[in-house]
Design a protein around this motif. Structure first.
Motif, PDB file in Angstrom:
ATOM      1  N   ILE A  57       0.840  -1.212   0.000  1.00  0.00           N
ATOM      2  CA  ILE A  57       0.000   0.000   0.000  1.00  0.00           C
ATOM      3  C   ILE A  57       0.865   1.248   0.000  1.00  0.00           C
ATOM      4  O   ILE A  57       0.602   2.215  -0.704  1.00  0.00           O
ATOM      5  N   LEU A  58       1.934   1.218   0.768  1.00  0.00           N
ATOM      6  CA  LEU A  58       2.718   2.435   0.931  1.00  0.00           C
ATOM      7  C   LEU A  58       3.493   2.803  -0.322  1.00  0.00           C
ATOM      8  O   LEU A  58       3.544   3.957  -0.697  1.00  0.00           O
ATOM      9  N   SER A  59       4.043   1.812  -0.991  1.00  0.00           N
ATOM     10  CA  SER A  59       4.914   2.179  -2.107  1.00  0.00           C
ATOM     11  C   SER A  59       4.160   2.961  -3.176  1.00  0.00           C
ATOM     12  O   SER A  59       4.658   3.937  -3.696  1.00  0.00           O
ATOM     13  N   ALA A  60       2.913   2.553  -3.457  1.00  0.00           N
ATOM     14  CA  ALA A  60       2.188   3.191  -4.563  1.00  0.00           C
ATOM     15  C   ALA A  60       2.009   4.684  -4.339  1.00  0.00           C
ATOM     16  O   ALA A  60       2.235   5.495  -5.229  1.00  0.00           O
ATOM     17  N   SER A  61       1.637   5.070  -3.112  1.00  0.00           N
ATOM     18  CA  SER A  61       1.324   6.484  -2.944  1.00  0.00           C
ATOM     19  C   SER A  61       2.530   7.309  -2.506  1.00  0.00           C
ATOM     20  O   SER A  61       2.420   8.510  -2.365  1.00  0.00           O
ATOM     21  N   ASP A  62       3.677   6.649  -2.277  1.00  0.00           N
ATOM     22  CA  ASP A  62       4.839   7.436  -1.902  1.00  0.00           C
ATOM     23  C   ASP A  62       5.540   8.066  -3.099  1.00  0.00           C
ATOM     24  O   ASP A  62       6.492   8.818  -2.949  1.00  0.00           O
ATOM     25  N   PHE A  63       5.098   7.742  -4.287  1.00  0.00           N
ATOM     26  CA  PHE A  63       5.669   8.372  -5.473  1.00  0.00           C
ATOM     27  C   PHE A  63       4.838   9.583  -5.866  1.00  0.00           C
ATOM     28  O   PHE A  63       3.674   9.696  -5.507  1.00  0.00           O
ATOM     29  N   ASN A  64       5.485  10.451  -6.629  1.00  0.00           N
ATOM     30  CA  ASN A  64       4.789  11.678  -6.981  1.00  0.00           C
ATOM     31  C   ASN A  64       3.909  11.457  -8.213  1.00  0.00           C
ATOM     32  O   ASN A  64       4.295  11.756  -9.331  1.00  0.00           O
ATOM     33  N   ILE A  65       2.738  10.931  -7.967  1.00  0.00           N
ATOM     34  CA  ILE A  65       1.884  10.594  -9.117  1.00  0.00           C
ATOM     35  C   ILE A  65       0.752  11.609  -9.227  1.00  0.00           C
ATOM     36  O   ILE A  65       0.136  11.971  -8.227  1.00  0.00           O
ATOM     37  N   SER A  66       0.488  12.076 -10.439  1.00  0.00           N
ATOM     38  CA  SER A  66      -0.586  13.064 -10.633  1.00  0.00           C
ATOM     39  C   SER A  66      -1.541  12.547 -11.712  1.00  0.00           C
ATOM     40  O   SER A  66      -1.228  11.593 -12.428  1.00  0.00           O
ATOM     41  N   CYS A  67      -2.677  13.228 -11.855  1.00  0.00           N
ATOM     42  CA  CYS A  67      -3.618  12.828 -12.923  1.00  0.00           C
ATOM     43  C   CYS A  67      -2.941  12.970 -14.287  1.00  0.00           C
ATOM     44  O   CYS A  67      -3.191  12.173 -15.194  1.00  0.00           O
ATOM     45  N   GLU A  68      -2.085  13.985 -14.399  1.00  0.00           N
ATOM     46  CA  GLU A  68      -1.417  14.204 -15.689  1.00  0.00           C
ATOM     47  C   GLU A  68      -0.516  13.014 -16.019  1.00  0.00           C
ATOM     48  O   GLU A  68      -0.545  12.481 -17.123  1.00  0.00           O
ATOM     49  N   SER A  69       0.306  12.585 -15.027  1.00  0.00           N
ATOM     50  CA  SER A  69       1.219  11.471 -15.316  1.00  0.00           C
ATOM     51  C   SER A  69       0.424  10.187 -15.572  1.00  0.00           C
ATOM     52  O   SER A  69       0.813   9.349 -16.387  1.00  0.00           O
TER      53      SER A  69
END
Ligand SMILES: Nc1ncnc2c1ncn2[C@@H]1O[C@H](COP(=O)(O)OP(=O)(O)OP(=O)(O)O)[C@@H](O)[C@H]1O
Length: 447
Positions: free
Chosen positions: A345-357
């Motif tokens: 669970i943690l790894s996915a949201s620890d990256f800088n992910i945006s709607c654009e990417s």
């Protein structure tokens, strides 16, 4: 007794992995079948497996018992030491056996008002539920509660049921999922006597709680029968409470005469909880499970609440995973321990992910243009990637639903919600969608 248990074990052996089967089911000992009270007693050697069986396998266990015994039984898993202690439910049943309808066995004792944490996201639904429970047929009728998956609709419905049973013991309460209603109707259509019994059962009650009404979308015969049930109960001034994953006007495959009735009185929604409410829910859970709330656990709760935002079932699931492993491995709960358990669970949201990417990555994978995914076009080759992208925006970023809608050419937030629900449902049944989502998540996480 042993032969019956053998048969049930066989069913589990075919269905479960070897480890689950051996760990949770082989050590169980069948103790007693009480035919009068319809209770199947099991014995387990330790508290941990009792907890796992109750939280993860109870529904399945009851289903298997029903398959073998050909009628529903409540399963009670007791600790060896508890041998002579009566459970609360059993006492209730003994005290007043006639009042309890068979279906009331499905009330979850933990889903009551005391355990329901009230926040800004659910305070109207909670207040309406309490008002109806306090004064059935006098406050709001019908009461329609809606909200996304895992946000507490069933919990509130059961809480109303418990409350009415306790405070209005003369009222006959019936809780039923729409799936159960449909299945019962189908079975009863097989012969005339049964259809009469079915009608009588549903029309002879004071309070009907019907969960997940979206399930009857597109099912004409069920809608027809439910329409008559609704009218009869309503005309007799009986209380009707309905839950759904969407507002009545969004139930597009439901007949208008039903959706318009659902809008006759109170409609209350449940939204995803804010951070403070998520923390309060986990603190409540710790209290209920007798887990000591020290500084470490408090920090861990903050960590989980920060990461899981849209589904309380998942929020609780993460917490349970940590407490279960802590018991199993006999390790203290610390942030380091929790991070280790919740790696996925943690790894996915620890990256800088945006709607654009996300849009960029999805378009690349499906070989389509960003302008197309944002356009109004609804062909399958665009609609599916768009739903996948919306799902990922909701799953991996903090962007609000309206903002996600905006990022996809100014769509309404309910479209985003619909996309999210659709892909979530597909993830349970469609391996190719699972693979696509996994691949995209890996790509976005830079793996
Ligand atoms: N406000 C709350 N306080 C405490 N626990 C909650 C709250 N809301 C939800 N929960 C817990 O979250 C879990 C999921 O809730 P529930 O099953 O009621 O969701 P739901 O909206 O009916 O989901 P679905 O539509 O998928 O059936 C339950 O264990 C419930 O007790």
């Amino acid at each position: 007794m042993n032969a019956i248990w053998e048969e049930i074990l066989n069913l589990f052996e075919q269905e479960l992995t070897g480890v689950s089967y051996r760990t949770w089911f082989l050590p169980l000992i069948p103790k007693e079948i009480n035919e009068e009270l319809k209770i199947f007693y099991m014995e387990t050697p330790d508290e941990f497996s009792q907890r796992v069986l109750e939280t993860r396998y109870m529904e399945n266990l009851q289903r298997k018992v029903e398959t073998v015994l050909k009628e529903p039984y409540r399963v009670i898993v007791q600790l060896k030491a508890e041998e002579n202690e009566e459970t609360i439910e059993e006492k209730k049943i003994k005290e007043n056996p006639k009042k309890i309808l068979k279906d009331e066995f499905y009330f979850n004792p933990r889903y009551n008002f005391e355990n329901f944490v009230v926040g800004n996201n659910n305070k109207y639904a909670h207040a309406a539920a309490l008002a109806v429970a306090d004064a059935p047929s006098m406050a709001y009728n019908p009461l329609f509660i809606y909200g996304g998956s895992g946000l507490g609709k069933t919990h509130l419905m059961h809480a109303i049921g418990h409350y009415i049973m306790e405070n209005h013991p003369d009222k006959k309460v019936l809780y039923v999922s729409s799936e159960m209603f449909t299945n019962e109707l189908i079975k009863s259509l097989e012969d005339r006597k049964r259809i009469r019994a079915f009608k009588q059962k549903y029309r002879n009650i004071d309070v009907l709680l019907i969960d997940d009404i979206q399930f009857i979308e597109g099912k004409e015969a069920t809608q027809e029968e439910f329409f008559h049930t609704f009218n009869t109960l309503y005309d007799l001034n009986k209380q009707i409470i309905i839950s759904s994953d969407r507002a009545p006007n969004k139930l597009v495959n439901l007949e208008d005469r039903l959706t318009s009735r659902f809008q006759w009185n109170m409609i209350a929604d449940i939204q995803p909880p804010d951070y403070e409410t998520r923390v309060a829910i986990l603190r409540k859970k710790a209290e209920l499970e007798n887990v000591e709330l020290d500084d470490d656990l408090f920090e861990v709760i903050g960590l989980i609440a920060e990461k899981i935002k849209f589904n309380i079932r998942e929020l609780e699931g993460a917490f349970t995973r940590i407490t279960s492993f802590s018991t199993l491995l006999n390790e203290k709960i610390t942030v380091k321990f929790a991070r280790n358990i919740l790696k996925d669970i943690l790894s996915a949201s620890d990256f800088n992910i945006s709607c654009e990417s996300i849009k960029k990555t999805v378009c690349k994978k499906f070989n389509i243009k960003i302008a197309d995914i944002e356009s109004a076009k609804r062909t399958r080759n665009l609609a599916y990637p768009r739903q996948i992208a919306m799902y990922l925006c909701r799953e991996l970023t903090d962007t609000s639903l309206p903002k996600v809608g905006e990022a996809f050419g100014g769509r309404d937030h309910t479209t985003v919600l619909h996309a999210y629900d659709k892909i979530s449902a597909e993830l349970k049944t469609n391996q190719s969608t699972v693979d696509i989502i996994d691949e995209l998540k890996d790509e976005l996480n830079g793996k």
